[in-house]
Design a protein around this motif. Structure first.
Motif, PDB file in Angstrom:
ATOM      1  N   SER A 159     -16.026   6.307   8.569  1.00 53.86           N
ATOM      2  CA  SER A 159     -15.786   5.304   7.526  1.00 53.86           C
ATOM      3  C   SER A 159     -15.914   5.910   6.134  1.00 53.86           C
ATOM      4  O   SER A 159     -15.217   5.494   5.205  1.00 53.86           O
ATOM      5  CB  SER A 159     -16.732   4.115   7.691  1.00 53.86           C
ATOM      6  N   ALA A 160     -16.764   6.905   5.991  1.00 55.34           N
ATOM      7  CA  ALA A 160     -16.879   7.577   4.689  1.00 55.34           C
ATOM      8  C   ALA A 160     -15.582   8.296   4.345  1.00 55.34           C
ATOM      9  O   ALA A 160     -15.094   8.208   3.218  1.00 55.34           O
ATOM     10  CB  ALA A 160     -18.040   8.559   4.697  1.00 55.34           C
ATOM     11  N   TRP A 161     -15.006   9.014   5.306  1.00 62.33           N
ATOM     12  CA  TRP A 161     -13.743   9.702   5.040  1.00 62.33           C
ATOM     13  C   TRP A 161     -12.619   8.710   4.782  1.00 62.33           C
ATOM     14  O   TRP A 161     -11.826   8.879   3.855  1.00 62.33           O
ATOM     15  CB  TRP A 161     -13.359  10.614   6.199  1.00 62.33           C
TER      16      TRP A 161
ATOM     17  N   TYR B 171     -10.845   8.236   1.079  1.00 57.37           N
ATOM     18  CA  TYR B 171      -9.405   8.464   0.937  1.00 57.37           C
ATOM     19  C   TYR B 171      -8.718   7.210   0.398  1.00 57.37           C
ATOM     20  O   TYR B 171      -7.845   7.296  -0.462  1.00 57.37           O
ATOM     21  CB  TYR B 171      -8.782   8.875   2.276  1.00 57.37           C
ATOM     22  N   PHE B 172      -9.113   6.049   0.900  1.00 57.64           N
ATOM     23  CA  PHE B 172      -8.517   4.798   0.447  1.00 57.64           C
ATOM     24  C   PHE B 172      -8.759   4.565  -1.037  1.00 57.64           C
ATOM     25  O   PHE B 172      -7.870   4.103  -1.766  1.00 57.64           O
ATOM     26  CB  PHE B 172      -9.076   3.628   1.265  1.00 57.64           C
ATOM     27  N   LEU B 173      -9.955   4.891  -1.506  1.00 53.71           N
ATOM     28  CA  LEU B 173     -10.305   4.661  -2.913  1.00 53.71           C
ATOM     29  C   LEU B 173      -9.818   5.768  -3.844  1.00 53.71           C
ATOM     30  O   LEU B 173      -9.942   5.637  -5.057  1.00 53.71           O
ATOM     31  CB  LEU B 173     -11.819   4.513  -3.055  1.00 53.71           C
ATOM     32  N   ASP B 174      -9.273   6.831  -3.295  1.00 56.97           N
ATOM     33  CA  ASP B 174      -8.821   7.973  -4.091  1.00 56.97           C
ATOM     34  C   ASP B 174      -7.457   7.687  -4.714  1.00 56.97           C
ATOM     35  O   ASP B 174      -6.448   8.284  -4.376  1.00 56.97           O
ATOM     36  CB  ASP B 174      -8.754   9.219  -3.212  1.00 56.97           C
ATOM     37  N   THR B 175      -7.448   6.747  -5.618  1.00 56.61           N
ATOM     38  CA  THR B 175      -6.230   6.365  -6.323  1.00 56.61           C
ATOM     39  C   THR B 175      -6.615   5.864  -7.713  1.00 56.61           C
ATOM     40  O   THR B 175      -7.713   5.327  -7.887  1.00 56.61           O
ATOM     41  CB  THR B 175      -5.444   5.290  -5.537  1.00 56.61           C
ATOM     42  N   PRO B 176      -5.748   6.039  -8.688  1.00 54.06           N
ATOM     43  CA  PRO B 176      -6.096   5.600 -10.048  1.00 54.06           C
ATOM     44  C   PRO B 176      -6.229   4.085 -10.209  1.00 54.06           C
ATOM     45  O   PRO B 176      -6.763   3.618 -11.208  1.00 54.06           O
ATOM     46  CB  PRO B 176      -4.937   6.111 -10.903  1.00 54.06           C
TER      47      PRO B 176
ATOM     48  N   LEU C 153      -6.852   4.741   7.602  1.00 59.12           N
ATOM     49  CA  LEU C 153      -7.264   4.440   8.971  1.00 59.12           C
ATOM     50  C   LEU C 153      -7.197   5.675   9.854  1.00 59.12           C
ATOM     51  O   LEU C 153      -8.027   5.858  10.748  1.00 59.12           O
ATOM     52  CB  LEU C 153      -6.412   3.311   9.545  1.00 59.12           C
ATOM     53  N   MET C 154      -6.213   6.530   9.600  1.00 51.46           N
ATOM     54  CA  MET C 154      -6.114   7.776  10.351  1.00 51.46           C
ATOM     55  C   MET C 154      -7.316   8.675  10.046  1.00 51.46           C
ATOM     56  O   MET C 154      -7.913   9.254  10.954  1.00 51.46           O
ATOM     57  CB  MET C 154      -4.811   8.510  10.012  1.00 51.46           C
ATOM     58  N   TYR C 155      -7.691   8.779   8.771  1.00 49.64           N
ATOM     59  CA  TYR C 155      -8.874   9.559   8.392  1.00 49.64           C
ATOM     60  C   TYR C 155     -10.131   8.969   9.035  1.00 49.64           C
ATOM     61  O   TYR C 155     -11.006   9.705   9.484  1.00 49.64           O
ATOM     62  CB  TYR C 155      -9.043   9.606   6.875  1.00 49.64           C
ATOM     63  N   PHE C 156     -10.230   7.651   9.055  1.00 45.72           N
ATOM     64  CA  PHE C 156     -11.371   7.003   9.699  1.00 45.72           C
ATOM     65  C   PHE C 156     -11.428   7.369  11.179  1.00 45.72           C
ATOM     66  O   PHE C 156     -12.475   7.776  11.694  1.00 45.72           O
ATOM     67  CB  PHE C 156     -11.282   5.485   9.531  1.00 45.72           C
TER      68      PHE C 156
END
Length: 110
Positions: A40-42, A46-51, A5-8
């Motif tokens: 929203s792209a950022w 970032y949110f999806l950047d997890t295994p 949310l901060m990145y957004f």
């Protein structure tokens, strides 16, 4: 989730400020819409950047977000003005994962 949310928020504000002061189109609601697409792209990347998310899940979420942007943009403005929003979204989304691919961990979170 809080960092996403901060990145957004930061991506949205930064994009709006840059577009407003350097490429002022005179259409403030459209500039806000494009800034939200950028932020929203950022946030989503970032949110999806997890295994815990597979590649197919990441692609599905990104395409769903782009479809939502097109739908909202078409309802508020028109299709011709909604298309640049998905271009901004997809460029940022791809750039995030391209930069992450150069790291040893293949993630920008670590």
């Amino acid at each position: 989730m809080q960092k996403a949310l901060m990145y957004f928020g930061l991506g949205t504000v930064l994009s709006f400020v840059i577009n407003y002061f350097f490429m002022n189109s005179g259409n403030i609601p459209l500039e806000v819409f494009y800034a939200i697409a950028f932020g929203s792209a950022w946030g989503l990347s970032y949110f999806l950047d997890t295994p815990k998310f597979s590649l197919w899940q990441k692609l599905t979420f990104s395409f769903a977000a782009m479809a939502l942007l097109v739908l909202i943009g078409t309802l508020i403005f028109n299709l011709k003005l909604a298309i640049p929003a998905i271009l901004k979204f997809s460029m940022v989304f791809v750039a995030y994962y391209l930069i992450a691919s150069f790291r040893g961990s293949k993630s920008l979170r670590n």
